[in-house]
Design an enzyme around this catalytic site. Sequence first.
Site, PDB file in Angstrom:
ATOM      1  N   CYS A 157       0.841  -1.195   0.000  1.00  0.00           N
ATOM      2  CA  CYS A 157       0.000   0.000   0.000  1.00  0.00           C
ATOM      3  C   CYS A 157       0.883   1.255   0.000  1.00  0.00           C
ATOM      4  O   CYS A 157       0.823   2.095   0.896  1.00  0.00           O
ATOM      5  CB  CYS A 157      -0.924  -0.020   1.215  1.00  0.00           C
ATOM      6  N   GLU A 158       1.708   1.356  -1.000  1.00  0.00           N
ATOM      7  CA  GLU A 158       2.601   2.503  -1.219  1.00  0.00           C
ATOM      8  C   GLU A 158       2.724   2.704  -2.727  1.00  0.00           C
ATOM      9  O   GLU A 158       2.971   1.737  -3.463  1.00  0.00           O
ATOM     10  CB  GLU A 158       3.987   2.262  -0.614  1.00  0.00           C
TER      11      GLU A 158
END
Length: 437
Positions: free
Chosen positions: A359-360
């Site tokens: 989640c980046e």
Amino acid sequence: MLATSPASAGEAHIEEDTMNEKNFPLTQEETLRLIERYPTPFHIYDEAKIRANFHRLCDAFTWAPSFREHFAVKALPNPRIVQILHEEGAGTDCSSIAELIISEAAGVMGEEIILSSNDTPYDEFQKAIALGAVINLDDITHLDYMAKHAGLPEVLSFRYNPGDLIEGNDIIGKPLEAKYGLTREQIFEGYRRAREMGVKRFGLHTMVISAELRTEAFLLTARIMFELAAELKARLGIHIEFVNLGGGFGIPYRPEESPVDYAAVGAGIEQIYNEIMRPAGLGDVAVRTESGRAMTGDAGWLVSTVLHEKDTYKHYIGLDSCMANLMRPALYGAYHHITVLGKEHAPADHIYDITGSLCENNDKFAIDRALPKIDIGDIVIIHDTGAHGSAMGFNYNGKLWCAELLLRTDGSVELIRRAQTLDDYFATLKYDGSLMK
């Protein structure tokens, strides 16, 4: 003044020159059979290539008195890899107590080990001294701290930071801004004080370049260090036993790049050694290096499976690996070559971002990369991951470390690190077990 080459460059181009052809050591059939046994993602390392890389470096320094390569354990902290290199004659360069223990487990002992850490806690000094390791101090204040909490080693060196004599890069930093090493005047004060405290045997160390391919960068480092060694003898009467030139030997991550010319590096350093060291009465001083990337970098691959294809403003290919398995592209913008199993010679007529599931937004192995058409289920090979790949893994988002495999010289494959499990992840957490019901 010499600037080192950048860690990366723009990705949106198609390689035409195959000066350094990127190959995977297994056939498509062998790879698919291996995946049935060890599901992707995994890193796999080539034992034969690691041994060959070691000999290529050593052959360049056959002229040097008592040359030794100290493998930088941080690059690939696996006892099996350290054992292979130790069988060939390598020592280790360690930066933590875990790396000291890895060295010990692999059979590396005594002055084959160098502890070259920074902001070092006392238990690491204690372990290094217990092993009889060489200790390389990163700051003059560490001398009193070490003496108070651990005692003094048999052999001591200090890490020199040459300031603006050399420029750095994104990986190692600019010396003037780097947290590493002593200034020139601190070096002389450090050796003077260490001798007064009772240390009798000394070395000299630096590490100021990284991922470097140019011969002249290594020659400049050698000249700076040999001149400093000669001045230490002239000013303080200290006859050091070795000069550790650090590592910094790069690998050609891009197919169009040429590898380090080790023969030219060795011959050039020999000339400088004869020019500076021998007239100073230092012709018996050993040369040391501490390579990581040069030993294992191009001997490793990250093997992944394509899970998703997404078309929005760009074309994305989503893998079952992520930057937890290979951080370099996200951290440095570093280039890693990518091939698709079975499509190595197909036209690279599609442009993709190759991504992971973290989640980046920077969880990308490649940006605007020209590749053959990729389909869900394809096997993607990310090259040159044998150094600072698995070693820089992490558990953010609850991502798990993948397995590490070793391709033996007889063609067999050995599991040298099993994949982390969810049980491993939760093992260190303290909570009411009813939460999991």
